[in-house]
Write a protein that holds these residues in place. Structure first.
Motif, PDB file in Angstrom:
ATOM      1  N   LEU A 138      -1.699  -9.932  -2.142  1.00 52.36           N
ATOM      2  CA  LEU A 138      -3.038  -9.445  -2.520  1.00 52.36           C
ATOM      3  C   LEU A 138      -3.372  -8.185  -1.697  1.00 52.36           C
ATOM      4  O   LEU A 138      -3.874  -7.187  -2.228  1.00 52.36           O
ATOM      5  N   ILE A 139      -3.079  -8.243  -0.400  1.00 52.24           N
ATOM      6  CA  ILE A 139      -3.379  -7.107   0.486  1.00 52.24           C
ATOM      7  C   ILE A 139      -2.550  -5.889   0.079  1.00 52.24           C
ATOM      8  O   ILE A 139      -3.059  -4.762   0.005  1.00 52.24           O
ATOM      9  N   ALA A 140      -1.271  -6.119  -0.212  1.00 54.57           N
ATOM     10  CA  ALA A 140      -0.393  -5.010  -0.581  1.00 54.57           C
ATOM     11  C   ALA A 140      -0.808  -4.401  -1.923  1.00 54.57           C
ATOM     12  O   ALA A 140      -0.855  -3.175  -2.080  1.00 54.57           O
ATOM     13  N   ASN A 141      -1.114  -5.269  -2.886  1.00 54.81           N
ATOM     14  CA  ASN A 141      -1.522  -4.748  -4.197  1.00 54.81           C
ATOM     15  C   ASN A 141      -2.835  -3.977  -4.103  1.00 54.81           C
ATOM     16  O   ASN A 141      -3.001  -2.930  -4.742  1.00 54.81           O
ATOM     17  N   ALA A 142      -3.768  -4.480  -3.300  1.00 56.08           N
ATOM     18  CA  ALA A 142      -5.038  -3.773  -3.128  1.00 56.08           C
ATOM     19  C   ALA A 142      -4.799  -2.429  -2.441  1.00 56.08           C
ATOM     20  O   ALA A 142      -5.412  -1.418  -2.805  1.00 56.08           O
ATOM     21  N   THR A 143      -3.912  -2.412  -1.451  1.00 52.99           N
ATOM     22  CA  THR A 143      -3.605  -1.151  -0.763  1.00 52.99           C
ATOM     23  C   THR A 143      -3.049  -0.128  -1.753  1.00 52.99           C
ATOM     24  O   THR A 143      -3.457   1.047  -1.757  1.00 52.99           O
ATOM     25  N   ALA A 144      -2.124  -0.581  -2.592  1.00 56.13           N
ATOM     26  CA  ALA A 144      -1.531   0.334  -3.574  1.00 56.13           C
ATOM     27  C   ALA A 144      -2.592   0.842  -4.551  1.00 56.13           C
ATOM     28  O   ALA A 144      -2.615   2.033  -4.901  1.00 56.13           O
ATOM     29  N   ALA A 145      -3.481  -0.047  -4.976  1.00 53.45           N
ATOM     30  CA  ALA A 145      -4.541   0.363  -5.913  1.00 53.45           C
ATOM     31  C   ALA A 145      -5.473   1.380  -5.254  1.00 53.45           C
ATOM     32  O   ALA A 145      -5.909   2.352  -5.896  1.00 53.45           O
ATOM     33  N   ILE A 146      -5.759   1.191  -3.977  1.00 56.49           N
ATOM     34  CA  ILE A 146      -6.634   2.124  -3.260  1.00 56.49           C
ATOM     35  C   ILE A 146      -5.954   3.491  -3.146  1.00 56.49           C
ATOM     36  O   ILE A 146      -6.574   4.541  -3.387  1.00 56.49           O
TER      37      ILE A 146
END
Ligand code: NAP
Length: 309
Positions: free
Chosen positions: A198-206
């Motif tokens: 979740l953290i990695a996907n959110a980072t990529a989206a940001i």
């Protein structure tokens, strides 16, 4: 965009390898120069001197630094304060010092352990910090140093991280379920279990939102954000959700009894915050993210574990 990922072998780092790959030319570092599967990568030990770290940055010349490396041994940190401060504080300061004059943004992760846990509502980014132990203090020092460096940065404070790989509560529960009939689990610490993915996907989206064409806008909303799954539970509640789900997925043969105990009955070297829930409104509003609740997020990790068997 050339992205330098530090700490690619950790829970979050491993997931960032997958999530950041499509965003640019990704270069990874680990402490021993090997990725989890054994493939070679760059070597970076944040306990080394600033000069060694700066030499790596000069050589790699990234357009973006993502720092998922950290000294995360919360109890051991009480006896290794200098090392924790070096890795989580001074090394982050060095990253910022290199990045600031070059206009290179730094994405960095921090923790709910910067708070003392005496809360009744989810912690907001501007709430007063007061770490209870060495680990939290070292992570706070890293936050402060990165901010003071003047580098464009995102500090993403997260909490209760777990994944299908690595050392974490979920994997400990699955191991103990195979060994014991009764598990005694702390019920008076409250947080939101958050998958590394979740953290990695959110980072990529940001990153994709901040640099849609591979370059960061000058007026990007840099700063400090809280990033975790939604809702909250105790470690006991988390265990009570993990075990039946794992049984249904065929990961364990039986569900042991889970007894609730107080943190005081599970002595540890470092004190932990009792209330660790993070208010994630700012990150969701700023970057149009929708963060799932912790129990929905758990289902995805259980599903992932089931496919890994
Ligand atoms: N885990 C949590 O519950 C939690 C909660 C809140 C915030 N966070 C933060 O989230 C971020 C990611 O944590 P995580 O859960 O992915 O932690 P993790 O699984 O423990 O990974 C940390 C990584 O940092 C590496 N590392 C440790 N010392 C290093 C050094 N001297 N030089 C270079 N690398 C070093 C470790 O390498 P080795 O494998 O070689 O030791 C490991 O790969 C960290 O900033 C952490 O503070 C974590």
């Amino acid at each position: 965009m050339r992205i330098l990922l530090l700490g690619a072998g950790g829970q979050v780092g491993f997931e960032l390898m997958r999530a950041l790959g499509p965003l640019g030319e990704l270069r990874a570092t680990t402490r021993d120069g090997l990725l989890p599967g054994g493939a070679p990568c760059l070597r970076a030990d944040l306990a080394d001197s600033d000069a060694t770290l700066i030499a790596l940055l000069d050589h790699d010349a990234p357009d973006l630094i993502v720092n998922a490396a950290a000294y995360t041994a919360v109890d051991r940190a009480e006896d290794e304060a200098a090392l924790a401060q070096r890795v989580n504080g001074a090394a982050v300061a060095a990253l910022g010092r290199w990045a600031a004059p070059r206009g290179v943004p730094v994405i960095h992760y921090s923790t709910d352990y910067v708070f003392d846990g005496h809360g009744t509502r989810p912690w907001r980014e501007d709430d007063a910090t007061a770490p209870l132990g060495v680990y939290g203090a070292s992570k706070l020092a890293g936050e402060q140093a990165l901010r003071a460096s003047g580098a464009a940065h995102l500090i993403l404070r997260t909490a209760w991280v777990y994944a299908a790989r690595g050392h974490n509560f979920l994997r400990t529960m699955l191991r103990l379920a195979a060994e014991r009939d009764v598990l005694r689990v702390v019920d008076d610490q409250i947080g939101a279990p958050t998958p590394a993915r979740l953290i990695a996907n959110a980072t990529a989206a940001i990153i994709a939102r901040l640099a849609p064409r591979g370059a960061f806008a000058g007026d990007a909303p840099w700063g400090l954000y809280h990033l975790s799954a939604g809702g909250h539970t105790s470690w006991h509640g988390f265990a009570r959700a993990i075990l039946p789900a794992a049984r249904r997925a065929g990961l364990i043969d039986r569900v042991p009894e889970v007894q609730a105990i107080a943190g005081a009955d599970y002595p540890a070297r470092a004190r932990r915050p009792a209330w660790s829930v993070l208010d994630c409104a700012r990150v969701q509003d700023t970057f149009a993210l929708r963060l799932p609740s912790w129990d929905t997020a758990l289902d995805a990790v259980i599903g992932e574990l089931a496919t890994m068997r």
